[in-house]
Motif scaffolding. Sequence first.
Motif, PDB file in Angstrom:
ATOM      1  N   ALA A  45       0.824  -1.213   0.000  1.00 32.03           N
ATOM      2  CA  ALA A  45       0.000   0.000   0.000  1.00 32.03           C
ATOM      3  C   ALA A  45       0.860   1.266   0.000  1.00 32.03           C
ATOM      4  CB  ALA A  45      -0.934   0.002   1.215  1.00 32.03           C
ATOM      5  N   HIS A  46       2.137   1.111   0.389  1.00 31.54           N
ATOM      6  CA  HIS A  46       3.062   2.247   0.416  1.00 31.54           C
ATOM      7  C   HIS A  46       4.045   2.200  -0.746  1.00 31.54           C
ATOM      8  CE1 HIS A  46       1.497   3.414   4.305  1.00 31.54           C
ATOM      9  NE2 HIS A  46       1.470   2.118   4.577  1.00 31.54           N
ATOM     10  N   GLN A  52      13.304  -2.686   0.081  1.00 31.05           N
ATOM     11  CA  GLN A  52      13.412  -1.226   0.013  1.00 31.05           C
ATOM     12  C   GLN A  52      13.209  -0.603   1.390  1.00 31.05           C
ATOM     13  OE1 GLN A  52      10.286  -0.769  -2.838  1.00 31.05           O
ATOM     14  NE2 GLN A  52      11.686  -0.796  -4.600  1.00 31.05           N
ATOM     15  N   PHE A  53      12.235  -1.108   2.122  1.00 31.03           N
ATOM     16  CA  PHE A  53      11.981  -0.613   3.476  1.00 31.03           C
ATOM     17  C   PHE A  53      13.226  -0.805   4.342  1.00 31.03           C
ATOM     18  CE2 PHE A  53      10.581  -1.168   7.857  1.00 31.03           C
ATOM     19  CZ  PHE A  53       9.734  -0.079   8.045  1.00 31.03           C
ATOM     20  N   ARG A 120      11.774  10.133   3.565  1.00 29.22           N
ATOM     21  CA  ARG A 120      11.526  10.115   5.009  1.00 29.22           C
ATOM     22  C   ARG A 120      10.031  10.007   5.288  1.00 29.22           C
ATOM     23  NH1 ARG A 120      15.743  13.736   4.767  1.00 29.22           N
ATOM     24  NH2 ARG A 120      14.413  15.570   4.846  1.00 29.22           N
ATOM     25  N   GLN A 121       9.224  10.720   4.509  1.00 28.14           N
ATOM     26  CA  GLN A 121       7.780  10.670   4.712  1.00 28.14           C
ATOM     27  C   GLN A 121       7.214   9.299   4.345  1.00 28.14           C
ATOM     28  OE1 GLN A 121       5.930  13.223   6.185  1.00 28.14           O
ATOM     29  NE2 GLN A 121       4.513  11.512   6.344  1.00 28.14           N
ATOM     30  N   ARG A 122       7.679   8.726   3.227  1.00 24.34           N
ATOM     31  CA  ARG A 122       7.193   7.399   2.819  1.00 24.34           C
ATOM     32  C   ARG A 122       7.562   6.366   3.875  1.00 24.34           C
ATOM     33  NH1 ARG A 122       7.118   4.744  -2.489  1.00 24.34           N
ATOM     34  NH2 ARG A 122       6.693   6.830  -3.288  1.00 24.34           N
ATOM     35  N   LEU A 123       8.773   6.451   4.403  1.00 22.06           N
ATOM     36  CA  LEU A 123       9.210   5.514   5.441  1.00 22.06           C
ATOM     37  C   LEU A 123       8.349   5.685   6.691  1.00 22.06           C
ATOM     38  CD1 LEU A 123      11.214   3.357   6.382  1.00 22.06           C
ATOM     39  CD2 LEU A 123      12.762   5.215   7.052  1.00 22.06           C
ATOM     40  N   LYS A 124       8.144   6.916   7.097  1.00 20.61           N
ATOM     41  CA  LYS A 124       7.318   7.182   8.284  1.00 20.61           C
ATOM     42  C   LYS A 124       5.905   6.621   8.099  1.00 20.61           C
ATOM     43  CE  LYS A 124       5.538  11.007  11.069  1.00 20.61           C
ATOM     44  NZ  LYS A 124       5.481  12.463  11.212  1.00 20.61           N
ATOM     45  N   ASN A 125       5.342   6.812   6.924  1.00 18.68           N
ATOM     46  CA  ASN A 125       3.992   6.312   6.635  1.00 18.68           C
ATOM     47  C   ASN A 125       3.938   4.788   6.594  1.00 18.68           C
ATOM     48  OD1 ASN A 125       3.171   8.985   6.422  1.00 18.68           O
ATOM     49  ND2 ASN A 125       3.140   8.982   4.195  1.00 18.68           N
ATOM     50  N   ALA A 126       5.043   4.145   6.215  1.00 21.15           N
ATOM     51  CA  ALA A 126       5.067   2.689   6.055  1.00 21.15           C
ATOM     52  C   ALA A 126       5.338   1.945   7.361  1.00 21.15           C
ATOM     53  CB  ALA A 126       6.123   2.296   5.017  1.00 21.15           C
ATOM     54  N   VAL A 127       5.868   2.617   8.369  1.00 26.57           N
ATOM     55  CA  VAL A 127       6.212   1.942   9.631  1.00 26.57           C
ATOM     56  C   VAL A 127       5.015   1.210  10.245  1.00 26.57           C
ATOM     57  CG1 VAL A 127       6.961   2.324  12.028  1.00 26.57           C
ATOM     58  CG2 VAL A 127       8.281   3.290  10.132  1.00 26.57           C
ATOM     59  N   PRO A 128       3.821   1.800  10.295  1.00 26.78           N
ATOM     60  CA  PRO A 128       2.693   1.036  10.853  1.00 26.78           C
ATOM     61  C   PRO A 128       2.400  -0.258  10.071  1.00 26.78           C
ATOM     62  CG  PRO A 128       2.161   3.368  10.810  1.00 26.78           C
ATOM     63  CD  PRO A 128       3.444   3.195  10.046  1.00 26.78           C
ATOM     64  N   ALA A 129       2.566  -0.235   8.754  1.00 27.38           N
ATOM     65  CA  ALA A 129       2.348  -1.449   7.954  1.00 27.38           C
ATOM     66  C   ALA A 129       3.413  -2.492   8.282  1.00 27.38           C
ATOM     67  CB  ALA A 129       2.369  -1.119   6.462  1.00 27.38           C
ATOM     68  N   TRP A 130       4.657  -2.040   8.473  1.00 27.06           N
ATOM     69  CA  TRP A 130       5.733  -2.958   8.856  1.00 27.06           C
ATOM     70  C   TRP A 130       5.434  -3.565  10.227  1.00 27.06           C
ATOM     71  CZ3 TRP A 130       9.202  -2.458  12.981  1.00 27.06           C
ATOM     72  CH2 TRP A 130      10.225  -3.406  13.001  1.00 27.06           C
TER      73      TRP A 130
END
Length: 182
Positions: A45-46, A52-53, A120-130
């Motif tokens: 979703a991200h 990559q994450f 940085r924003q994409r990573l921050k947004n993806a942390v909950p999915a991780w």
Amino acid sequence: MFETMKEEIEPALELPKSTSVGCTCRRLRRMARLVTQLYDEALSAHNLTIAQFGLMTTIAEHRARPAKDISIGVLANVVGLDPTTLNRNLNTLQRQKLVDVRPDKNDRRVRTVALTPAGRQRLKNAVPAWRAAQAELERRLGPEAVSELNDSLDRSRDRLIATLQPSAKTGANASHSGAPQA
């Protein structure tokens, strides 16, 4: 006559039955593919893969240190990839404008990598999915099994690294940290 010659040149290859194959590498690769699928699905979703994450997380963690930028060589050692493979992965992140690769300020021959503001924003947004993928793995395997698996993998990695050539040891040991690894 040809069949007889072929048998003399190529002795029959006796393969073990698949249930009796004790290949650790096959088991690890199969497990890695299954776990990767779980994380990739959560991160899709991200528009990120777990690979990559993981790279972006490592770059972000290094950014918190005094040296700030991380060279491609150091990053390759930390994540356990050869620089060619790492560059292929970084090219994808660069095309998405998530990382910036540039010459080092102190040595123009060295290239460094940093997350862009969008990265940085994409990573921050993806942390909950991780985190959700982490929780799902624990739900499926059980928290104790995941903890034991992580401990066993860490110990095994450290033992294997200790047997490698000294030049491989220095960079590979850098990948062991208390931070969560993707």
